[in-house]
Scaffold this motif. Structure first.
Motif, mmCIF file in Angstrom:
data_model
loop_
_atom_site.group_PDB
_atom_site.id
_atom_site.type_symbol
_atom_site.label_atom_id
_atom_site.label_comp_id
_atom_site.label_asym_id
_atom_site.label_seq_id
_atom_site.Cartn_x
_atom_site.Cartn_y
_atom_site.Cartn_z
ATOM 1 N N ARG A 194 0.825 -1.225 0.000
ATOM 2 C CA ARG A 194 0.000 0.000 0.000
ATOM 3 C C ARG A 194 0.855 1.270 0.000
ATOM 4 N NH1 ARG A 194 -4.069 -1.779 4.920
ATOM 5 N NH2 ARG A 194 -4.684 -3.795 4.083
ATOM 6 N N ASP A 195 1.878 1.261 -0.790
ATOM 7 C CA ASP A 195 2.786 2.420 -0.857
ATOM 8 C C ASP A 195 2.449 3.246 -2.094
ATOM 9 O OD1 ASP A 195 4.841 4.247 -0.953
ATOM 10 O OD2 ASP A 195 6.408 2.806 -0.443
ATOM 11 N N ALA A 196 1.680 4.305 -1.893
ATOM 12 C CA ALA A 196 1.260 5.141 -3.021
ATOM 13 C C ALA A 196 2.440 5.815 -3.694
ATOM 14 C CB ALA A 196 0.244 6.182 -2.536
ATOM 15 N N ALA A 197 3.463 6.166 -2.937
ATOM 16 C CA ALA A 197 4.614 6.897 -3.499
ATOM 17 C C ALA A 197 5.345 6.060 -4.544
ATOM 18 C CB ALA A 197 5.568 7.299 -2.382
ATOM 19 N N THR A 198 5.483 4.756 -4.290
ATOM 20 C CA THR A 198 6.194 3.897 -5.232
ATOM 21 C C THR A 198 5.245 3.152 -6.171
ATOM 22 O OG1 THR A 198 6.145 2.008 -3.700
ATOM 23 C CG2 THR A 198 8.019 3.532 -3.538
ATOM 24 N N GLY A 199 3.937 3.280 -5.905
ATOM 25 C CA GLY A 199 2.963 2.603 -6.747
ATOM 26 C C GLY A 199 2.876 1.106 -6.520
ATOM 27 N N ARG A 200 3.325 0.643 -5.384
ATOM 28 C CA ARG A 200 3.274 -0.786 -5.066
ATOM 29 C C ARG A 200 2.195 -1.040 -4.013
ATOM 30 N NH1 ARG A 200 8.293 -3.314 -2.993
ATOM 31 N NH2 ARG A 200 7.434 -5.253 -3.864
ATOM 32 N N PHE A 201 1.146 -1.711 -4.427
ATOM 33 C CA PHE A 201 0.072 -2.043 -3.486
ATOM 34 C C PHE A 201 0.313 -3.397 -2.842
ATOM 35 C CE2 PHE A 201 -3.986 -3.726 -2.102
ATOM 36 C CZ PHE A 201 -4.563 -2.632 -1.463
#
Length: 401
Positions: A194-201
């Motif tokens: 769920r890391d919006a900054a890196t785009g990895r959910f």
């Protein structure tokens, strides 16, 4: 006070109550049986009594007194809401009470049930379980058209042929539970980034194929639902004899049994523990709960009078697979503590009339047990596994170090 561990208590919710004439007693609310408000009131009352959990009955055919088909009676409650959906609806209205719907695993795909119970565990923040049930009713097979079962009477079910068919269904149920458990583990606890900054959910490496292959199911996985808050929601089953005792011993966290005396209790518990050892689970915690139908009144003799009146309305004496108790809270507490000494760790109580006898449990029996030091005076856990003293969050079988 004693050194005996406190009892665990659950309540079995079904329609207006377990007596066929329950819907006709004053306060039964028959016009509300299919409303959310009715079920919300029941679970709130159960939680007010500090009960461990509530079970919700279900089936894939209308209630009937005949195993081989409908009995065409119109003087008894017929029809149910979906148990899983009902549990999910009332979950946000409670904070502590465990919620254990029934699922007929004979006709339900384990993938579907796994995500339904995982969802219930997420919605309730760790208070979900499931009661797995097989089906031997031919009319239920007809709803799906994937297999057939010849009509069987109760006598035929006890025959060698009937027992062989039943044994196969319980073996299938054990495989069903194994698939459930693997699917609940198919997501590691930290699979969601769920890391919006890196785009990895999501971390795809932490989702796992379960690759289950057996005579009844072939399931690849993974689930589409993240691992439940409890890791492993509770699996429970009702058992009356050796074949279902084996399912409890192999696959369940709680088995519900139906003894009729302390000696009968002792024999059942010994058989289950022997089967548990044979299944290689001797060290695993396994609760054995006794099922009892209850009519509870403070006034001596009143519960027996109510039972007689209900029997008169029904036109016949009430019979049950479980012991039928009609008496005072103190007398019920005596029975429960007596059978506990024979090996039970708790009880699933079936109120004969929910509108009356659920309060008899929560406002009569519970205070009586508390006075004896035999039941909790407050919730000390927030999850169903916590209430039952089980591992709060079992390790994921697929997680790597």
């Amino acid at each position: 006070m004693s050194d005996t561990p406190p009892l665990h208590l659950a309540v079995a919710l079904d329609g207006a109550g377990w007596h066929p004439a329950a819907w006709r007693e004053q306060g039964a609310r028959p016009g509300e049986l299919f409303t959310a408000a009715y079920w919300a009131d029941l679970v709130r009352e159960a939680e007010a009594g500090l009960l461990d959990f509530a079970t919700f009955e279900d089936a894939l055919s209308l209630q009937s007194s005949r195993i081989e088909g409908p009995d065409d009676r119109t003087d008894q409650v017929r029809g149910r809401l979906d148990a899983v959906l009902t549990a999910a609806r009332v979950a946000p209205l409670t904070r502590h009470l465990g919620l254990v719907p029934t699922a007929v695993v004979t006709h339900t795909e384990p993938f579907h049930l796994s995500k339904a119970i995982a969802t219930l565990d997420h919605v309730s923040k760790g208070r979900a379980g499931v009661r797995v049930q097989i089906s031997v009713r031919p009319q239920e097979y007809g709803h799906f058209g994937r297999r057939t079962l010849p009509p069987l009477t109760f006598r035929e079910l006890r025959s060698v042929q009937g027992q062989s068919a039943v044994s196969e269904l319980f073996d299938e149920a054990a495989d069903h539970v194994e698939v459930l458990r693997r699917l609940w583990d198919s997501w590691e606890d930290d699979a969601e980034i769920r890391d919006a900054a890196t785009g990895r959910f999501i971390d795809r490496d932490k989702l796992h194929y379960i690759d289950f292959e057996g005579p009844h199911f072939s399931v690849k996985g993974p689930s589409i639902t993240p691992r439940p808050p409890q890791g492993q929601p509770l699996v429970t089953a009702l058992a009356h004899q050796t074949i279902p005792y084996r399912l409890v011993a192999r696959s369940a966290d709680i088995g519900y049994v139906t003894p009729h005396s302390a000696a009968h209790t002792r024999a059942i518990v010994e058989e289950i523990r022997t089967e548990q050892e044979a299944a290689g689970r001797a060290g695993d915690p396994l609760h054995v709960f006794g099922d009892v139908v209850v009519l509870v009144d403070e006034e001596p003799g009143r519960a027996a009078e109510r039972l007689a009146a209900l029997d008169a309305l029904a036109g016949e004496p009430y019979a049950s697979d479980a012991e039928i108790f009609a008496g005072t809270p103190a007398a019920l507490a005596d029975l429960l503590t007596d059978w506990q000494a024979a090996g039970l760790t708790g009880y699933r109580l079936r109120p004969a009339v929910l509108g009356h006898d659920l309060r008899g449990i929560t406002r009569g029996l519970v205070p009586e047990l508390q006075r004896r030091g035999a039941f909790r005076t407050a919730y000390t856990a927030t999850t169903l596994r916590g209430h039952l003293g089980l591992d709060a969050h079992p390790a994921n079988r697929y997680a790597t170090a």
